[in-house]
Structures are given as structure tokens and as C-alpha cells.
Design a protein around this motif. Structure first.
Motif, PDB file in Angstrom:
ATOM      1  N   GLU A  94       0.823  -1.196   0.000  1.00 50.51           N
ATOM      2  CA  GLU A  94       0.000   0.000   0.000  1.00 50.51           C
ATOM      3  C   GLU A  94       0.871   1.266   0.000  1.00 50.51           C
ATOM      4  O   GLU A  94       0.551   2.258  -0.671  1.00 50.51           O
ATOM      5  N   ILE A  95       1.986   1.233   0.761  1.00 43.41           N
ATOM      6  CA  ILE A  95       2.894   2.386   0.787  1.00 43.41           C
ATOM      7  C   ILE A  95       3.512   2.589  -0.587  1.00 43.41           C
ATOM      8  O   ILE A  95       3.574   3.722  -1.107  1.00 43.41           O
ATOM      9  N   ARG A  96       3.961   1.505  -1.191  1.00 41.28           N
ATOM     10  CA  ARG A  96       4.588   1.616  -2.509  1.00 41.28           C
ATOM     11  C   ARG A  96       3.591   2.071  -3.566  1.00 41.28           C
ATOM     12  O   ARG A  96       3.939   2.822  -4.489  1.00 41.28           O
ATOM     13  N   ALA A  97       2.356   1.649  -3.431  1.00 43.06           N
ATOM     14  CA  ALA A  97       1.322   2.087  -4.377  1.00 43.06           C
ATOM     15  C   ALA A  97       1.073   3.581  -4.242  1.00 43.06           C
ATOM     16  O   ALA A  97       0.903   4.301  -5.249  1.00 43.06           O
ATOM     17  N   ALA A  98       1.058   4.081  -2.990  1.00 40.26           N
ATOM     18  CA  ALA A  98       0.861   5.523  -2.772  1.00 40.26           C
ATOM     19  C   ALA A  98       2.016   6.311  -3.382  1.00 40.26           C
ATOM     20  O   ALA A  98       1.802   7.372  -3.989  1.00 40.26           O
ATOM     21  N   LEU A  99       3.223   5.795  -3.240  1.00 36.77           N
ATOM     22  CA  LEU A  99       4.383   6.476  -3.816  1.00 36.77           C
ATOM     23  C   LEU A  99       4.339   6.444  -5.344  1.00 36.77           C
ATOM     24  O   LEU A  99       4.660   7.442  -6.010  1.00 36.77           O
ATOM     25  N   LYS A 100       3.947   5.325  -5.887  1.00 35.17           N
ATOM     26  CA  LYS A 100       3.855   5.228  -7.343  1.00 35.17           C
ATOM     27  C   LYS A 100       2.832   6.217  -7.884  1.00 35.17           C
ATOM     28  O   LYS A 100       3.004   6.784  -8.982  1.00 35.17           O
ATOM     29  N   ALA A 101       1.801   6.471  -7.083  1.00 30.99           N
ATOM     30  CA  ALA A 101       0.774   7.437  -7.471  1.00 30.99           C
ATOM     31  C   ALA A 101       1.166   8.858  -7.100  1.00 30.99           C
ATOM     32  O   ALA A 101       0.365   9.792  -7.268  1.00 30.99           O
ATOM     33  N   GLU A 102       2.393   9.040  -6.573  1.00 32.75           N
ATOM     34  CA  GLU A 102       2.917  10.345  -6.149  1.00 32.75           C
ATOM     35  C   GLU A 102       2.061  10.975  -5.044  1.00 32.75           C
ATOM     36  O   GLU A 102       2.003  12.210  -4.916  1.00 32.75           O
ATOM     37  N   LYS A 520      12.205  -1.614  -9.056  1.00 33.36           N
ATOM     38  CA  LYS A 520      12.578  -0.858 -10.259  1.00 33.36           C
ATOM     39  C   LYS A 520      11.726   0.397 -10.392  1.00 33.36           C
ATOM     40  O   LYS A 520      10.528   0.385 -10.120  1.00 33.36           O
ATOM     41  N   ASP A 521      12.388   1.491 -10.806  1.00 34.31           N
ATOM     42  CA  ASP A 521      11.649   2.731 -11.055  1.00 34.31           C
ATOM     43  C   ASP A 521      11.158   2.757 -12.499  1.00 34.31           C
ATOM     44  O   ASP A 521      11.286   1.764 -13.244  1.00 34.31           O
ATOM     45  N   GLN A 522      10.612   3.897 -12.907  1.00 36.75           N
ATOM     46  CA  GLN A 522      10.039   4.004 -14.251  1.00 36.75           C
ATOM     47  C   GLN A 522      11.087   3.909 -15.347  1.00 36.75           C
ATOM     48  O   GLN A 522      10.750   3.708 -16.528  1.00 36.75           O
ATOM     49  N   HIS A 523      12.378   4.036 -14.967  1.00 36.55           N
ATOM     50  CA  HIS A 523      13.454   3.918 -15.945  1.00 36.55           C
ATOM     51  C   HIS A 523      14.091   2.531 -15.950  1.00 36.55           C
ATOM     52  O   HIS A 523      15.082   2.308 -16.636  1.00 36.55           O
ATOM     53  N   GLY A 524      13.540   1.630 -15.135  1.00 35.07           N
ATOM     54  CA  GLY A 524      14.094   0.288 -15.053  1.00 35.07           C
ATOM     55  C   GLY A 524      15.317   0.191 -14.168  1.00 35.07           C
ATOM     56  O   GLY A 524      16.027  -0.823 -14.194  1.00 35.07           O
ATOM     57  N   GLN A 525      15.573   1.222 -13.377  1.00 42.13           N
ATOM     58  CA  GLN A 525      16.714   1.216 -12.466  1.00 42.13           C
ATOM     59  C   GLN A 525      16.256   0.887 -11.050  1.00 42.13           C
ATOM     60  O   GLN A 525      15.122   1.165 -10.657  1.00 42.13           O
ATOM     61  N   PHE A 526      17.159   0.298 -10.275  1.00 43.83           N
ATOM     62  CA  PHE A 526      16.803  -0.130  -8.932  1.00 43.83           C
ATOM     63  C   PHE A 526      16.827   1.055  -7.960  1.00 43.83           C
ATOM     64  O   PHE A 526      17.770   1.866  -7.947  1.00 43.83           O
ATOM     65  N   ILE A 527      15.784   1.117  -7.139  1.00 45.51           N
ATOM     66  CA  ILE A 527      15.680   2.142  -6.101  1.00 45.51           C
ATOM     67  C   ILE A 527      15.130   1.507  -4.825  1.00 45.51           C
ATOM     68  O   ILE A 527      14.557   0.417  -4.852  1.00 45.51           O
ATOM     69  N   SER A 528      15.306   2.181  -3.712  1.00 43.98           N
ATOM     70  CA  SER A 528      14.685   1.771  -2.456  1.00 43.98           C
ATOM     71  C   SER A 528      13.298   2.396  -2.376  1.00 43.98           C
ATOM     72  O   SER A 528      13.076   3.504  -2.855  1.00 43.98           O
ATOM     73  N   SER A 529      12.367   1.663  -1.765  1.00 49.32           N
ATOM     74  CA  SER A 529      11.013   2.192  -1.608  1.00 49.32           C
ATOM     75  C   SER A 529      10.279   1.382  -0.542  1.00 49.32           C
ATOM     76  O   SER A 529      10.231   0.152  -0.647  1.00 49.32           O
ATOM     77  N   PRO A 530       9.700   2.059   0.462  1.00 51.11           N
ATOM     78  CA  PRO A 530       9.778   3.493   0.744  1.00 51.11           C
ATOM     79  C   PRO A 530      11.167   3.903   1.236  1.00 51.11           C
ATOM     80  O   PRO A 530      11.966   3.069   1.637  1.00 51.11           O
ATOM     81  N   SER A 531      11.399   5.207   1.231  1.00 52.64           N
ATOM     82  CA  SER A 531      12.715   5.734   1.528  1.00 52.64           C
ATOM     83  C   SER A 531      12.571   7.042   2.295  1.00 52.64           C
ATOM     84  O   SER A 531      11.552   7.731   2.179  1.00 52.64           O
ATOM     85  N   THR A 532      13.582   7.359   3.098  1.00 50.49           N
ATOM     86  CA  THR A 532      13.672   8.675   3.750  1.00 50.49           C
ATOM     87  C   THR A 532      15.137   9.104   3.738  1.00 50.49           C
ATOM     88  O   THR A 532      16.024   8.296   3.481  1.00 50.49           O
ATOM     89  N   SER A 533      15.382  10.381   4.024  1.00 48.12           N
ATOM     90  CA  SER A 533      16.751  10.881   4.176  1.00 48.12           C
ATOM     91  C   SER A 533      16.883  11.372   5.606  1.00 48.12           C
ATOM     92  O   SER A 533      16.124  12.264   6.017  1.00 48.12           O
ATOM     93  N   PRO A 534      17.771  10.793   6.393  1.00 46.98           N
ATOM     94  CA  PRO A 534      17.753  10.973   7.851  1.00 46.98           C
ATOM     95  C   PRO A 534      17.469  12.390   8.344  1.00 46.98           C
ATOM     96  O   PRO A 534      18.228  13.322   8.098  1.00 46.98           O
ATOM     97  N   ASN A 589      22.944  -1.536 -12.079  1.00 45.02           N
ATOM     98  CA  ASN A 589      21.662  -0.967 -12.497  1.00 45.02           C
ATOM     99  C   ASN A 589      20.998  -0.133 -11.408  1.00 45.02           C
ATOM    100  O   ASN A 589      19.792   0.124 -11.460  1.00 45.02           O
ATOM    101  N   LEU A 590      21.788   0.313 -10.430  1.00 41.11           N
ATOM    102  CA  LEU A 590      21.255   1.203  -9.407  1.00 41.11           C
ATOM    103  C   LEU A 590      20.979   2.588  -9.991  1.00 41.11           C
ATOM    104  O   LEU A 590      21.698   3.061 -10.880  1.00 41.11           O
ATOM    105  N   SER A 591      19.959   3.242  -9.465  1.00 41.75           N
ATOM    106  CA  SER A 591      19.695   4.626  -9.852  1.00 41.75           C
ATOM    107  C   SER A 591      20.916   5.475  -9.530  1.00 41.75           C
ATOM    108  O   SER A 591      21.454   5.417  -8.423  1.00 41.75           O
ATOM    109  N   PRO A 592      21.403   6.280 -10.472  1.00 40.64           N
ATOM    110  CA  PRO A 592      22.669   7.012 -10.277  1.00 40.64           C
ATOM    111  C   PRO A 592      22.482   8.297  -9.467  1.00 40.64           C
ATOM    112  O   PRO A 592      21.360   8.756  -9.217  1.00 40.64           O
ATOM    113  N   TYR A 593      23.616   8.887  -9.079  1.00 43.09           N
ATOM    114  CA  TYR A 593      23.588  10.228  -8.507  1.00 43.09           C
ATOM    115  C   TYR A 593      23.025  11.203  -9.534  1.00 43.09           C
ATOM    116  O   TYR A 593      23.194  11.030 -10.748  1.00 43.09           O
ATOM    117  N   LYS A 594      22.370  12.274  -9.020  1.00 44.45           N
ATOM    118  CA  LYS A 594      21.827  13.301  -9.907  1.00 44.45           C
ATOM    119  C   LYS A 594      22.287  14.665  -9.418  1.00 44.45           C
ATOM    120  O   LYS A 594      22.406  14.902  -8.212  1.00 44.45           O
TER     121      LYS A 594
END
Length: 805
Positions: A94-102, A520-534, A589-594
Motif C-alpha cells: 500500500e505504501i509503494r502504491a501511494a508512492l507510485k501514485a505520487e 525498479k523505477d520508471q526507468h528500469g533502475q533499482f531504487i529503495s522504496s519506501p525511503s527517507t533521508s535521515p 543498475n542502481l539509480s545514479p547520482y543526480k
């Protein structure tokens, strides 16, 4: 006349007063001594001693001496049920679905369902009081701590009599020794008493005063404020303790009556203090399966009584100095009047060129690590070893979104690898409880740990089952970060047996969790989900301020570092299998730095604003430090983005954060900016919380780091930053003086360690490296680099080479 004096002007006036009051010959102040001309009023003015298990904070009072006592294994609580939210993982879809729906607001709300109980607290053992008689008209008072011997002294004159007290805590004998002397016969008389905020009782046994008691079974974190029943005692639960007091030798009269040990008419007194607890491991009930704490304390007293004072002292100094003397740091110095340490800090803030104070702070960091980190499976906590509060700040626990790790940045580089062991063995405990957390909270194999932990190896995300803000409560990369210490220990020691038998399975377990946590995100790259930044919050273009998202940069940097470590460890051990191939695929295939529009390294998956652009945390710069993914020479664009991020954040921050930023600027090879931050870390903070300069990051009078309040991590981070300015390394290359500040024109440092098992000595003059010595215990290859000049070397075991530049 304008009497509106600002802070800088006031500091200049104070400095002038100091120089008048201490109108002594200009000398280079000691870089190994902390001293004061009066007793401590506040805890942050005390002289602290420790043997890695027992701690003491000495006030040095005259009529009344007060000493806070601690034991690093004395915590509230008991082994816990780590399966405390068994169906938490069912909320993930459910959390991941909410995130996918922004829908980030919904994701924040749902993320609270992935929360468990708070950690327990580090407890104060008690207070030792010495009430002296007939000591008035005091002159020539001095209270000091010698970092070369780990011995504290208090001396003064009273009515023509010279008194001296000498204090140390012996690691070999596990006791505190206090020796009191006077230069007039029969001049010492005092009453010894013990008090504690814990439940306790006192008895006499064979001319010894024995206090026994127990810690609370629960303490609510102090930041929870006024809450019902924050401290819970249960006579049948909790960790037990003993504190034993015995007069080893005296020419006076000794008696014990009404819980008071009295000494009358003595010329010399030798006092022994022993403490012990029933703690018997993170998974053992301390009330029913605990150690016999009273017998342990009494045996420590008995063993120490067999030795002369001279032998106890000699054995203590030999044990301590073997660690402390491994590193020697020197800078050119300017002669300055010799003033107490608190006034020395005030003078330094006005711009004084006291380079021996800069060395003293570095040496104090090494001293504190030796004093607080010598107990297996019980690392130094938020306050190291020293805590007077029953509800200490942030529970004085293990905060593993930076603070516990920062405590140990100094261990390997400062040639104190053995002192890393309490943390390394504690990580083993976390991997056991973390396997339950991974299953119940995240539905994965492997192991994971959250934001906080304690002596019972708590790993669940905290927050009291939905009461916490996800920006701190739900972060789950603690285990991923901590495993870097296991790999780093191998890189510095080249201990393949340790790697194979202990570290590798734990690293693999963390990699298992991380690999199964990725989506996988919308670009096919691996990401963590859900996620926070301390502890940070983002602000979306629509104006929503939140914590929960996917693919936070901090998560991705730590997972990348973990995967690198795991694959390199596998290569070292000649392991190649389906799992190593999976991790290699995930890594590639990890999502890169931006890089954001401001030229900054993005903290969030999208180029969002920070709710607070000056926020103290900078975890998304993990790849720069303590990680090894971003460097000025290999990834210049990312390094420039990291620099822009630091510029946006500014330099004003808390103590531990300033300690981290010193290391970050050093990794960017900007020695002058790192040095600026180092000077600011040494900014005086008043322990009197009613004063204006008590609420900023910096340094207390006794050189404790001010978050504020006191946290020890800034001491360790700042000291580690000194070495980062002077030497950096990776498994292939050692960089010499990469961030030498202009202020350090001439100096030397001996005995620091580089990855690959190398020991480094450096000498420089006029800001240029003159000589370097590289030694190797086990032998090996490396490249030594200085200002683009490189030299490849291959050393045999126990071989050294001198390189002249």
C-alpha cells in the motif's frame, strides 16, 4: 560612552582579562593536558576517566568532592521481543502504491505503520561523595588531566597545608584508584558516601562499603517530554549493579557507620572503587541469567589490594600509553601565556594562533576512544561512557543514522584498531535481531536495522508504533551503513581470517536485505522504496512538506557502498556464485547520482527543495565521506556538486555535524575550509544553559563536544578530520597532505594508518612535504601520491621505506 558590547568585543575583553590575570612567561601550552584553576560546577567542566567499562567524571571540589560513576553495561530494559510488530510488512504494497501514485502525504501516513518501540537508555550508576573537614582558605588550586598517562590530579593549599589527590581507572585491574596525600601529618579527614538515582541499598562487608541496586526496566526517551510513568522500576527485573569502596592503605582511622565510610587524621589514603553489573549479553535476562556482579566487584578489590600503589599506577600507565603513544602529532607553535583550558578556548575564539590547542583536541579524541571503547559488544554510546542523567539526551543510546558510526571514524586511521572491536562485535548482535526485523517489517531475508539501538541490539524502526515522524523514525539503512565498518576493518588490518569467519557472513546478510528491498523505477533502475533521508524533509513543487519518498540519494549511496564491499570481499575470499552475480547486476543498475539545477548533489529522487536548506544532516553526501564513491580525481563533477551542496548548507551547524563537515571538506581537498570548520568546532560553549553562547555547536570547557547538549561524536569526528586533512587512502593509493591547511605551515604526524595495512609518518615544512615513511606489518603493494607525483612501492612484512620529496 557606548556600553552596548557585542559578543566579539566581549570576547576580546575577556581575553585581555585572561592575559592580565595570567601574566606569566609566554610558553607553548601543553598539547597533552587539560587543566583548570577551580573546581567544576557543571558536568561539562569535569575531568573524565575511563577504562572502556567504568567511567568517572571528577568535579575536584574542595570541601566536597563529587564524582559521577558509570558502567558502560548499565542500561535500562532487558532483552526484548524483536517480533514486536509482526504484520508490519503487510503494509508495504500500500505504501509503494501511494508512492507510485505520487501521493506523498498518504505515503507518510502509511509509513507510520512500519514503526515499533523506542530504545532503552544508558543509565547513571551513581555519585561518589567525599566530604572533607577543616579545609578552608584555599590557594594555588589546580585540577588537571594528563592525556599521556590518563591520570587526573587535584592540588591546592589550605591553611598552609599542601593537599593532592590523584585519580586513575585501571584497565588491567578494573578498578578506580584515588590517592590522597598531605604534606602535614594527620591532616586528611573525610566522609565517603554513595548516592544513586537508581534503586539501591548499602551494607558493610569486611571493612568495605558495598552498594547494590538495579536499573529501571523501562525509561522513556527524554525527547518524549512529560509523559506518564517515564521511569519504571521493577524489583524482579532489570540490570543489577554493585559499587564497592575500600580503603587500601592509610595511616588514619577508618570506620563504617550508617552507610558512611569515614577516614580520620590521615597523612595518606589509598581508595579503591570497583563497579560491576549483571549484564551477560544482549540476549540474556540480566535479572535471572545475569553475572554475579557483587562477586566480580569484590574480586576486583581483592586483586588490587595485593598490589602496591606504585605497581597499580605503573601497570595502568603502561597499558594505556601503549595505545596513546602510537600516534604523535606536532605543529609549529607560538608562545602564549599558560591559561586554564576554558579560558584558552575563549582566547582561541578571538583568533589566537594556539596550534597546541588544535593538537590537544585531536589528542583528546584519541584519549576518549581509549577510555570509552574496550568492552566487547558494547561500543561507545552517544555520550561515550559518561552520563549523569536518568533520562539522558536522546537516551544516550546508539543512534545509527550517523552518530555511532562517527564515534569510530578515528579507530582505524589513528592506529587504534583494537578499539573498533566493541562496535564490530555489536554489529554481530544487530545482525541476529535484524534478521527478525527484516522479516517482520520489510518481508525480506537478510538483516536490517533502523535509526536507534541500545545494548539489547534493538533494530526495529522506532516511533512507538505510529507516534514518530517518518523522517527519523522510519529510516532503515542502519545495518547497510554499519557493515562498512566490517569491510574497513579488513582493509586496514588485512586479517583474512576475520573477514572469512566473521565479517563476510554479516556483510552478505545486509546485502541480501538490500537486494530484496530494491524495486525498479520508471526507468528500469533499482531504487529503495519506501525511503527517507535521515531527519530531513523535502518540499514538493506543490508545497507538500514530507519525509517518505522513493530512491533517496542517501539510501542509494549506502547500498552502492555495501554492494562494492560485498563484491570485493567475495573476490578476496575467491567466492563467485549466483548471489555475487545478482549483486553485481543490481550494482550496475542502481539509480545514479543526480545533479540539481543549483549545481548541488540531489538529496531526493526528484530535484526538490529542502524544507530547511541549512539542515544539519548531509547524509546524501555519504558517497564523499565516509564512503569512497565521490572524489575530486575520479568523479570531479560529482565532487563539485557535493561542494555546492555544502556551500548551500553553510558552515553554521551542530557539533557532530561540524565534525562531519570537516571530513567532507577534507575529502574535497579543501584544507582551508576544513580548517575553518575545525576552528569553529573549537568554539567555546558555556555549560550554563541560561547564557546566550550555550545554545550553539562547539566545545564545552572540558573539551566535550556540544551538539548541544553534550554528544561525544563531534570529538571523534573532529579528530578523524585532522587525519583526513593530512592523509587519505583507498586500497590502491595513499594520498599525502591532500588537504593541508595554510595555517599548518610546519609539522609532523607519526603512526597513522592507511588502507592496505600501512603505517604512515609525515614531516613537512613551509607547507611542503619533506619526508614520508611508509611501513607495512603484513607486506603489500600501494602507490604513494603527493601533489600528482606518485611512487609505487612493494613492502615485505615488517618493512619500511623512507621517501624524500
Amino acid at each position: 560612552m557606548n556600553l552596548n558590547v557585542g559578543v566579539p568585543s566581549l570576547l576580546r575583553i575577556l581575553t585581555a582579562t585572561i592575559l592580565i590575570c595570567y601574566n606569566v612567561k609566554g610558553i607553548a601550552q601543553n598539547s597533552d593536558e587539560i587543566w583548570f584553576d577551580k573546581p567544576a560546577t557543571y558536568f561539562e567542566e569535569t575531568l573524565v576517566l575511563g577504562n572502556g567499562k567504568m567511567g568517572a567524571s571528577i568535579f575536584g571540589g574542595i570541601q566536597t568532592e563529587k564524582i559521577f560513576l558509570n558502567d558502560i553495561t548499565l542500561w535500562s530494559g532487558e532483552p526484548m521481543n524483536h517480533n514486536n510488530n509482526p504484520e508490519a510488512y503487510k503494509n508495504l504494497p500500500e505504501i509503494r502504491a501511494a508512492l507510485k501514485a505520487e501521493n506523498y502525504k498518504l505515503a507518510d501516513s502509511l509509513n507510520k505503520k512500519l514503526q515499533g518501540q523506542f530504545s532503552q537508555s544508558y543509565a547513571p550508576l551513581g555519585t561518589l561523595w567525599l566530604h572533607f573537614k577543616n579545609e578552608t582558605n584555599i590557594t594555588n588550586y589546580k585540577r588537571s588531566l594528563d592525556l599521556t598517562t590518563a591520570i587526573a590530579d587535584v592540588s591546592y593549599e589550605s591553611n598552609g597545608v599542601k593537599y593532592k589527590r590523584e585519580y586513575f581507572i585501571s584497565n588491567p585491574k578494573k578498578v578506580m584508584v584515588v590517592r590522597l596525600t598531605s604534606d602535614r601529618k594527620k591532616a586528611i579527614s573525610f566522609d565517603l558516601k554513595f548516592e544513586s538515582q537508581l534503586r539501591f541499598k548499602i551494607k558493610e562487608l569486611d571493612s568495605k562499603l558495598i552498594a547494590t541496586g538495579y536499573a529501571p526496566v523501562h525509561v522513556e526517551p527524554s525527547y518524549r517530554g512529560s509523559i506518564k510513568n517515564p521511569i519504571v522500576f521493577d524489583a524482579d527485573k532489570g540490570t543489577r549493579f554493585t559499587s564497592a569502596f575500600s580503603i587500601k592503605q592509610t595511616d588514619g582511622t577508618v570506620k563504617i557507620q550508617d552507610s558512611v565510610l569515614s577516614v580520620q587524621n590521615a597523612t595518606e589514603v589509598e581508595l579503591l572503587v570497583a563497579v560491576a553489573t549483571s549484564f551477560n549479553g544482549f540476549d540474556k535476562n540480566p535479572a535471572t541469567e545475569g553475572l554475579n556482579h557483587e562477586n566480580i566487584a569484590l574480586e576486583q578489590i581483592k586483586s588490587s589490594k595485593k598490589e602496591t600503589y606504585a605497581n597499580l599506577k605503573k601497570e595502568h600507565v603502561a597499558d594505556y600509553s601503549e595505545l596513546y603513544n602510537r600516534v604523535d602529532f606536532k605543529l609549529s607553535h607560538k608562545e602564549l601565556p599558560n591559561v586554564p583550558t576554558d579560558q584558552r578556548l575563549l582566547r582561541y575564539e578571538t583568533g589566537a594562533n594556539d596550534q597546541n590547542l588544535e593538537i590537544l583536541y585531536f589528542n583528546y579524541g584519541r584519549y576518549l576512544l581509549i577510555a570509552s571503547s574496550r568492552t566487547k559488544e558494547v561500543p561507545a554510546n552517544l555520550q561515550g561512557l559518561w552520563n549523569p542523567h536518568i533520562r539522558p539526551p536522546w537516551s544516550s543510546n546508539y543512534t545509527i543514522n550517523i552518530n555511532l558510526q562517527e564515534n569510530y571514524w578515528l579507530a582505524e586511521t589513528a592506529n587504534l584498531s583494537e578499539l573498533h572491536q566493541p562496535l564490530l562485535s555489536f554489529i554481530g548482535n544487530l545482525s541476529k535481531t535484524g534478521a527478525i526485523t527484516a522479516k517482520t517489517y520489510y518481508g525480506t531475508n537478510g538483516w536490517a536495522a533502523g535509526h536507534n539501538s541500545d545494548i539489547w541490539a534493538l533494530t526495529n524502526p522506532v516511533g512507538d508504533f505510529g507516534q514518530g515522524n517518518p523522517n527519523w523514525a522510519n529510516w532503515n539503512m542502519g545495518g547497510v551503513w554499519l557493515t562498512s565498518h566490517l569491510w574497513e576493518h579488513y582493509l586496514y588490518t588485512k586479517d583474512t581470517t576475520y573477514l572469512k569467519e566473521y565479517a563476510y557472513p554479516i556483510i552478505k546478510g545486509a546485502a541480501t536485505f538490500a537486494s530484496e528491498w530494491l524495486i525498479k523505477d520508471q526507468h528500469g533502475q533499482f531504487i529503495s522504496s519506501p525511503s527517507t533521508s535521515p531527519e530531513n524533509l523535502y518540499k514538493t513543487p506543490e508545497g507538500y512538506v514530507g519525509a517518505t519518498l522513493y530512491g533517496a540519494t542517501a539510501d542509494m549511496a549506502m547500498i552502492k557502498e555495501l554492494f562494492y564491499s560485498y563484491l570485493n570481499a567475495s573476490k578476496t575470499l575467491a567466492i563467485q556464485d549466483d548471489f555475487t552475480r545478482k549483486i553485481k547486476f543490481n550494482l550496475e543498475n542502481l539509480s545514479p547520482y543526480k545533479i540539481g539545477q543549483k549545481g548541488n548533489l540531489q538529496e531526493w529522487y526528484y530535484d526538490w527543495e529542502d524544507q530547511n536548506p541549512k539542515h544539519r544532516h548531509q547524509t546524501h553526501l555519504y558517497g564523499l565521506h565516509p564512503g569512497n564513491q565521490i572524489t575530486p580525481y575520479d568523479t570531479p563533477k560529482l565532487a563539485e556538486a557535493a561542494k555546492t551542496t555544502l556551500e548551500i548548507k553553510g558552515d553554521e551547524t551542530t557539533g557532530w555535524s561540524k565534525g562531519w563537515r570537516i571530513n567532507l571538506w577534507a575529502r574535497l581537498w579543501d584544507g582551508n575550509r576544513a580548517y575553518k570548520m575545525y576552528r569553529e568546532l573549537l568554539r567555546y560553549v558555556n555549560p550554563d544553559t541560561s547564557k546566550p553562547n550555550s545554545k550553539r555547536g562547539g566545545t564545552y570547557p572540558n573539551l566535550f563536544d556540544a551538539h548541544p547538549p553534550f554528544q561525544i561524536d563531534g570529538n571523534f569526528g573532529g579528530a578523524a578530520g585532522v587525519i583526513e586533512m593530512l592523509m587519505q587512502s583507498n586500497p590502491e593509493t595513499i594520498y599525502l597532505l591532500p588537504a593541508l591547511p595554510d595555517a599548518w605551515q610546519k609539522g609532523s604526524i607519526k603512526g597513522i594508518k592507511a588502507r592496505g595495512g600501512f603505517e604512515i609518518d609525515l614531516d613537512w615544512e613551509q607547507h611542503k612535504l619533506i619526508k614520508s615513511t611508509v611501513s607495512s606489518l603484513k607486506g603489500g603493494k600501494t602507490t604513494v601520491s603527493y601533489k600528482g607525483r606518485k611512487k609505487a612501492i612493494h613492502l615485505n612484512p615488517n618493512e619500511s621505506i623512507n621517501i624524500y620529496w
